[in-house]
Design an enzyme around this catalytic site. Structure first.
Site, PDB file in Angstrom:
ATOM      1  N   MET A  37     -24.074  -1.027  35.249  1.00  0.00           N
ATOM      2  CA  MET A  37     -23.373  -2.286  34.630  1.00  0.00           C
ATOM      3  C   MET A  37     -24.687  -2.796  33.644  1.00  0.00           C
ATOM      4  SD  MET A  37     -21.433  -4.693  37.534  1.00  0.00           S
ATOM      5  CE  MET A  37     -22.727  -5.223  38.275  1.00  0.00           C
ATOM      6  N   GLY A  38     -25.470  -1.819  33.209  1.00  0.00           N
ATOM      7  CA  GLY A  38     -26.577  -2.009  32.317  1.00  0.00           C
ATOM      8  C   GLY A  38     -27.630  -2.909  33.020  1.00  0.00           C
ATOM      9  N   HIS A  41     -33.058  -0.315  34.547  1.00  0.00           N
ATOM     10  CA  HIS A  41     -34.280  -0.638  35.198  1.00  0.00           C
ATOM     11  C   HIS A  41     -34.612   0.678  35.689  1.00  0.00           C
ATOM     12  CE1 HIS A  41     -32.388  -0.824  39.106  1.00  0.00           C
ATOM     13  NE2 HIS A  41     -31.988  -2.027  38.555  1.00  0.00           N
ATOM     14  N   GLY A  43     -34.694   2.225  38.603  1.00  0.00           N
ATOM     15  CA  GLY A  43     -33.672   2.732  39.562  1.00  0.00           C
ATOM     16  C   GLY A  43     -32.489   3.574  38.837  1.00  0.00           C
ATOM     17  N   HIS A  44     -32.082   2.842  37.752  1.00  0.00           N
ATOM     18  CA  HIS A  44     -30.982   3.432  37.018  1.00  0.00           C
ATOM     19  C   HIS A  44     -31.514   4.638  36.479  1.00  0.00           C
ATOM     20  CE1 HIS A  44     -29.615  -0.912  36.429  1.00  0.00           C
ATOM     21  NE2 HIS A  44     -28.612  -0.222  37.023  1.00  0.00           N
ATOM     22  N   GLN A  68     -14.922  -6.825  39.967  1.00  0.00           N
ATOM     23  CA  GLN A  68     -15.844  -6.758  40.977  1.00  0.00           C
ATOM     24  C   GLN A  68     -16.691  -7.987  41.365  1.00  0.00           C
ATOM     25  OE1 GLN A  68     -17.928  -3.105  39.674  1.00  0.00           O
ATOM     26  NE2 GLN A  68     -19.758  -4.156  40.481  1.00  0.00           N
ATOM     27  N   GLN A 160     -21.745   0.801  49.070  1.00  0.00           N
ATOM     28  CA  GLN A 160     -21.045   1.179  47.855  1.00  0.00           C
ATOM     29  C   GLN A 160     -20.992   2.693  47.802  1.00  0.00           C
ATOM     30  OE1 GLN A 160     -21.159  -0.366  43.671  1.00  0.00           O
ATOM     31  NE2 GLN A 160     -22.683   1.036  43.512  1.00  0.00           N
TER      32      GLN A 160
HETATM   33  P1  AMP Z   1     -25.685  -1.469  39.124  1.00  0.00           P
HETATM   34  O1  AMP Z   1     -25.869  -1.279  37.409  1.00  0.00           O
HETATM   35  O2  AMP Z   1     -26.399  -2.508  39.860  1.00  0.00           O
HETATM   36  O3  AMP Z   1     -24.139  -1.449  39.161  1.00  0.00           O
HETATM   37  O4  AMP Z   1     -26.168  -0.012  39.482  1.00  0.00           O
HETATM   38  C1  AMP Z   1     -25.966   1.117  38.959  1.00  0.00           C
HETATM   39  C2  AMP Z   1     -26.467   2.194  39.895  1.00  0.00           C
HETATM   40  O5  AMP Z   1     -27.755   2.354  39.925  1.00  0.00           O
HETATM   41  C3  AMP Z   1     -25.772   2.180  41.282  1.00  0.00           C
HETATM   42  O6  AMP Z   1     -25.306   3.335  41.872  1.00  0.00           O
HETATM   43  C4  AMP Z   1     -26.992   1.505  42.124  1.00  0.00           C
HETATM   44  O7  AMP Z   1     -26.824   1.716  43.535  1.00  0.00           O
HETATM   45  C5  AMP Z   1     -28.272   2.170  41.349  1.00  0.00           C
HETATM   46  N1  AMP Z   1     -29.416   1.384  41.472  1.00  0.00           N
HETATM   47  C6  AMP Z   1     -29.464  -0.086  41.078  1.00  0.00           C
HETATM   48  N2  AMP Z   1     -30.627  -0.332  41.611  1.00  0.00           N
HETATM   49  C7  AMP Z   1     -31.399   0.799  42.046  1.00  0.00           C
HETATM   50  C8  AMP Z   1     -32.550   0.965  42.584  1.00  0.00           C
HETATM   51  N3  AMP Z   1     -33.584   0.096  42.602  1.00  0.00           N
HETATM   52  N4  AMP Z   1     -33.018   2.160  43.159  1.00  0.00           N
HETATM   53  C9  AMP Z   1     -31.925   3.141  42.994  1.00  0.00           C
HETATM   54  N5  AMP Z   1     -30.857   3.329  42.450  1.00  0.00           N
HETATM   55  C10 AMP Z   1     -30.412   1.993  42.188  1.00  0.00           C
END
Ligand code: AMP
Length: 288
Positions: A37-38, A41, A43-44, A68, A160
């Site tokens: 969802m942009g 960071h 993690g992404h 969602q 998820q």
């Molecule tokens: P989101 O943009 O929050 O929908 O996340 C997109 C993807 O990045 C999803 O698969 C999340 O689980 C993953 N994600 C978000 N935060 C983290 C994190 N801190 N570490 C690893 N993956 C992450």
């Protein structure tokens, strides 16, 4: 590679992305897909780097999916900064970014929904009715649009990842799912786009989620096997921090997400906490 900067191609429509991907697929190249969802960071970016390392063509989607979010949730204020995201992805060598608008994803008359039962029902499913229906629907649409060989999700959103695993199995999607570890700040806070909502003061208090998960692991290491005892200790830690309220603190089976009565094997500790209006989630796979 890391120092080279090449802006990914940006696609706004399904038709344009498909046209771009067709020659890759025809040439037998492996396509890796990272849905986001942009407000990107580390993690992404860990997911993006895995896709770059393991596939030939990496597609990142950036789409804040309205279906969602519940009516009282943070859809309107969710952080959006496509320019910054494109800049970050330029340093990763990503081939394509798909950033559709709502009319492209849900045109007038849109009327199909995907519902994964079972693993979607407890925890986030109880707190956020309809959330996983929106997730499963948009993820299946994105899978059909990109047709990846491999897709990358984060363990940060553990439930998820189980919903997506079930979707892939049940609908016979020829896609390999890889779930990568949660990336954390140095003080343990799981990286999240929503962390930007936190005031500096709330940001320092937000470490309590990670502290409660570590407490669970510590108690287990000391021989505690009663999930009630561990959950109570976690609740106390969380509620000792001013401004917190608990959506759930749960010790569950990591496959089914059903509560466990005694801990005999790997167990997922999962927490959802509100801190001054910001809802944060985290989890840790406990190993007895
Ligand atoms: P989101 O943009 O929050 O929908 O996340 C997109 C993807 O990045 C999803 O698969 C999340 O689980 C993953 N994600 C978000 N935060 C983290 C994190 N801190 N570490 C690893 N993956 C992450």
């Amino acid at each position: 590679m890391k120092d080279e900067v090449s802006r990914p191609k940006l696609f706004r429509t399904v038709a344009d992305l498909r046209e771009f991907l067709l020659p890759w697929r025809r040439a037998g190249k492996r396509i890796g897909f990272v849905p986001t969802m942009g407000a990107l960071h580390e993690g992404h970016l860990s997911l993006v780097r895995a896709s770059k390392a393991e596939t030939d063509c990496t597609v990142v989607s950036i789409y804040v999916n309205p279906t969602q979010f519940g009516p009282t949730e943070d859809f309107a204020r969710y952080p959006r900064n496509l320019e910054r995201d494109m800049e970050l992805l330029s340093h990763e060598g990503v081939e394509a970014v798909f950033a559709p608008d709502d009319a492209e994803m849900y045109p007038p008359g849109y009327n199909t929904w995907v519902e994964v039962k079972g693993v979607s029902e407890p925890l986030e499913g109880e707190c956020r009715p309809g959330h996983f229906r929106g997730v499963a629907t948009v993820v299946l649409k994105l899978f059909n649009i990109v047709q990846p060989d491999v897709t990358y999700f984060g363990a940060k959103d553990y439930q998820q990842s189980l919903v997506v695993r079930q979707l892939i199995r049940d609908l016979n999607l020829p896609i390999e799912l890889k779930v990568l570890p949660t990336v954390r700040e140095p003080d343990g806070l799981a990286m999240s786009s929503r962390n930007s909502y936190l005031s500096p003061d709330a940001r320092s208090r937000a470490t309590v989620l990670w502290k409660s998960l570590q407490k669970a692991q510590d108690l287990l290491a000391q021989g505690e096997r009663d999930p009630q005892v561990i959950q109570e200790a976690m609740r106390q830690i969380i509620l000792s921090v001013p401004g917190t309220s608990i959506d759930y603190v749960a010790l569950v089976d990591p496959e089914t997400l059903s509560p466990v009565s005694t801990i005999t094997g790997p167990t997922l500790a999962a927490v959802a906490v509100r801190l001054e209006g910001t809802r944060l989630i985290d989890n840790l796979l406990l190993q007895p």
